[in-house]
Design an enzyme around this catalytic site. Structure first.
Site, PDB file in Angstrom:
ATOM      1  N   ASN A  78      -7.345   5.574   5.272  1.00 25.46           N
ATOM      2  CA  ASN A  78      -6.916   4.308   5.882  1.00 25.46           C
ATOM      3  C   ASN A  78      -5.576   3.807   5.334  1.00 25.46           C
ATOM      4  O   ASN A  78      -4.854   3.095   6.041  1.00 25.46           O
ATOM      5  CB  ASN A  78      -8.025   3.264   5.639  1.00 25.46           C
ATOM      6  N   TYR A 143       7.894   5.164  11.302  1.00 30.29           N
ATOM      7  CA  TYR A 143       6.462   4.842  11.358  1.00 30.29           C
ATOM      8  C   TYR A 143       5.808   5.608  12.514  1.00 30.29           C
ATOM      9  O   TYR A 143       4.761   6.241  12.336  1.00 30.29           O
ATOM     10  CB  TYR A 143       6.277   3.331  11.542  1.00 30.29           C
ATOM     11  N   LYS A 147       2.836   8.471  12.255  1.00 36.02           N
ATOM     12  CA  LYS A 147       1.531   8.274  12.908  1.00 36.02           C
ATOM     13  C   LYS A 147       1.269   9.363  13.953  1.00 36.02           C
ATOM     14  O   LYS A 147       0.126   9.762  14.176  1.00 36.02           O
ATOM     15  CB  LYS A 147       1.450   6.869  13.502  1.00 36.02           C
ATOM     16  N   THR A 178      -3.345  -8.249   9.854  1.00 33.32           N
ATOM     17  CA  THR A 178      -3.492  -7.875   8.442  1.00 33.32           C
ATOM     18  C   THR A 178      -2.177  -8.173   7.725  1.00 33.32           C
ATOM     19  O   THR A 178      -1.166  -8.460   8.377  1.00 33.32           O
ATOM     20  CB  THR A 178      -3.779  -6.363   8.287  1.00 33.32           C
TER      21      THR A 178
HETATM   22  P1  NAD Z   1      -2.453  -3.253   4.780  1.00 32.08           P
HETATM   23  O1  NAD Z   1      -1.024  -3.257   4.366  1.00 32.08           O
HETATM   24  O2  NAD Z   1      -3.217  -4.518   4.801  1.00 32.08           O
HETATM   25  O3  NAD Z   1      -3.283  -2.191   3.909  1.00 32.08           O
HETATM   26  C1  NAD Z   1      -2.770  -0.925   3.580  1.00 32.08           C
HETATM   27  C2  NAD Z   1      -3.291  -0.556   2.202  1.00 32.08           C
HETATM   28  O4  NAD Z   1      -2.745   0.743   1.851  1.00 32.08           O
HETATM   29  C3  NAD Z   1      -2.828  -1.546   1.125  1.00 32.08           C
HETATM   30  O5  NAD Z   1      -3.929  -2.086   0.430  1.00 32.08           O
HETATM   31  C4  NAD Z   1      -1.917  -0.732   0.249  1.00 32.08           C
HETATM   32  O6  NAD Z   1      -1.949  -1.108  -1.123  1.00 32.08           O
HETATM   33  C5  NAD Z   1      -2.421   0.702   0.475  1.00 32.08           C
HETATM   34  N1  NAD Z   1      -1.342   1.616   0.116  1.00 32.08           N
HETATM   35  C6  NAD Z   1      -0.099   1.648   0.642  1.00 32.08           C
HETATM   36  N2  NAD Z   1       0.664   2.500  -0.043  1.00 32.08           N
HETATM   37  C7  NAD Z   1      -0.113   3.029  -1.018  1.00 32.08           C
HETATM   38  C8  NAD Z   1       0.129   3.961  -2.064  1.00 32.08           C
HETATM   39  N3  NAD Z   1       1.327   4.518  -2.271  1.00 32.08           N
HETATM   40  N4  NAD Z   1      -0.901   4.282  -2.883  1.00 32.08           N
HETATM   41  C9  NAD Z   1      -2.113   3.711  -2.717  1.00 32.08           C
HETATM   42  N5  NAD Z   1      -2.399   2.824  -1.753  1.00 32.08           N
HETATM   43  C10 NAD Z   1      -1.399   2.474  -0.912  1.00 32.08           C
HETATM   44  O7  NAD Z   1      -2.442  -2.581   6.223  1.00 32.08           O
HETATM   45  P2  NAD Z   1      -3.583  -2.454   7.339  1.00 32.08           P
HETATM   46  O8  NAD Z   1      -3.082  -3.150   8.530  1.00 32.08           O
HETATM   47  O9  NAD Z   1      -4.929  -2.753   6.804  1.00 32.08           O
HETATM   48  O10 NAD Z   1      -3.456  -0.888   7.648  1.00 32.08           O
HETATM   49  C11 NAD Z   1      -4.500   0.065   7.497  1.00 32.08           C
HETATM   50  C12 NAD Z   1      -4.156   1.273   8.346  1.00 32.08           C
HETATM   51  O11 NAD Z   1      -4.136   0.898   9.731  1.00 32.08           O
HETATM   52  C13 NAD Z   1      -2.759   1.854   8.039  1.00 32.08           C
HETATM   53  O12 NAD Z   1      -2.819   3.263   8.044  1.00 32.08           O
HETATM   54  C14 NAD Z   1      -1.927   1.344   9.191  1.00 32.08           C
HETATM   55  O13 NAD Z   1      -0.800   2.160   9.453  1.00 32.08           O
HETATM   56  C15 NAD Z   1      -2.942   1.355  10.327  1.00 32.08           C
HETATM   57  N6  NAD Z   1      -2.562   0.473  11.448  1.00 32.08           N
HETATM   58  C16 NAD Z   1      -2.372  -0.872  11.241  1.00 32.08           C
HETATM   59  C17 NAD Z   1      -1.967  -1.661  12.315  1.00 32.08           C
HETATM   60  C18 NAD Z   1      -1.708  -3.146  12.151  1.00 32.08           C
HETATM   61  O14 NAD Z   1      -1.173  -3.773  13.091  1.00 32.08           O
HETATM   62  N7  NAD Z   1      -2.071  -3.768  11.047  1.00 32.08           N
HETATM   63  C19 NAD Z   1      -1.794  -1.092  13.592  1.00 32.08           C
HETATM   64  C20 NAD Z   1      -2.013   0.276  13.753  1.00 32.08           C
HETATM   65  C21 NAD Z   1      -2.401   1.053  12.672  1.00 32.08           C
END
Ligand code: NAD
Length: 243
Positions: A78, A143, A147, A178
């Protein structure tokens, strides 16, 4: 209790979607190893704080999870980072960070985790891709590319490892409320709350997704209810597709 006795690794477990995935899995009986840079305040059965850019940390996560929980049944890749802008505004540091966290780390975790799962008869992996990995959106070139890479890797692994009883699928959300989404608005000088409300008006269902809207689909793919799904990319977008 769909996940009774299941042993799960969740990366990005302290993030917006990851925290909800972790909580929901544990509420349904799973034992969860949480991985993130900082896991303070994350309730889990094992915690492995570290940086996914460090190859040895990512390589070891499935091993240490199996050691701590007595096996490994499910992996949720994730963790993710977002970089904004066209390639002409993308630095070497952006490249290293985005490719490292969004592609290389899940590759390393899957490579280490699949043999562990295969040795105990199978398992499930769910990767967090994005609808922008299926069809790219504007001004987020790196990005979108990362993805698309994890989406493609999911499809490849989905057919390559089905014969071992391992189902590998991805969830592809559109915008989710988020820190990842809010930080982008803040950086551009907008009030995140009103920006998210405005953005919600562009979604046919009338709102931006909440983390639980995505976590529910992640849990479905990880569960036996998705027992015939391998290599699928499931878009979760409230009716707002990217074309
Ligand atoms: P978020 O930023 O709230 O959480 C991402 C987490 O990944 C964070 O807790 C961060 O500390 C951890 N992380 C990042 N880099 C890291 C590293 N080098 N080492 C360890 N941990 C690391 O984001 P989210 O929105 O909860 O995203 C979760 C997933 O969903 C991601 O893969 C994101 O790309 C995907 N996503 C999110 C959205 C959105 O709109 N929020 C849309 C599509 C996909």
């Amino acid at each position: 209790m769909r996940f009774s006795e299941k042993r799960v690794l969740v990366t990005g477990a302290a993030g917006g979607i990851g925290q909800v995935i972790t909580k929901m899995l544990r509420a349904e009986g799973a034992r969860v190893a949480a991985a993130d840079r900082n896991c303070d305040g994350v309730a889990a059965d094992a915690v492995f704080a570290g940086n996914l850019l460090e190859a040895s940390y990512a390589d070891r996560l499935p091993v240490v999870t199996a050691e701590a929980l007595g096996g490994l049944d499910i992996i949720i890749n994730n963790a993710g980072v977002i970089s904004r802008g066209p390639v002409t505004e993308t630095s070497d540091a952006d490249w290293t960070l985005s490719v490292g966290v969004n592609v290389e780390a899940p590759f390393r975790i899957c490579r280490a985790g699949i043999p562990i799962m295969a040795a105990s008869g199978g398992g499930a992996i769910v990767n967090l891709a994005s609808c922008w990995g299926v069809n790219p959106g504007p001004n987020h070139a790196l990005y979108c590319m990362t993805k698309a890479a994890i989406a493609s890797l999911t499809r490849c692994m989905g057919h390559d490892h089905a014969h071992q009883g391992i189902r590998i699928n991805a969830v592809c959300p559109n915008e989710v409320d988020t820190p990842m989404l809010r930080s982008g608005f803040e950086q551009r000088g907008f009030d995140p709350q009103s920006a998210i409300e405005e953005l919600g008006k562009t979604v046919p269902l009338g709102r931006v997704a909440a983390p639980a809207d995505i976590a529910e689909v992640v849990l479905f793919l990880a569960s036996d209810a998705a027992r015939y799904m391998c290599g699928s990319l499931v878009e979760v977008n409230g009716g707002k597709s990217v074309s």
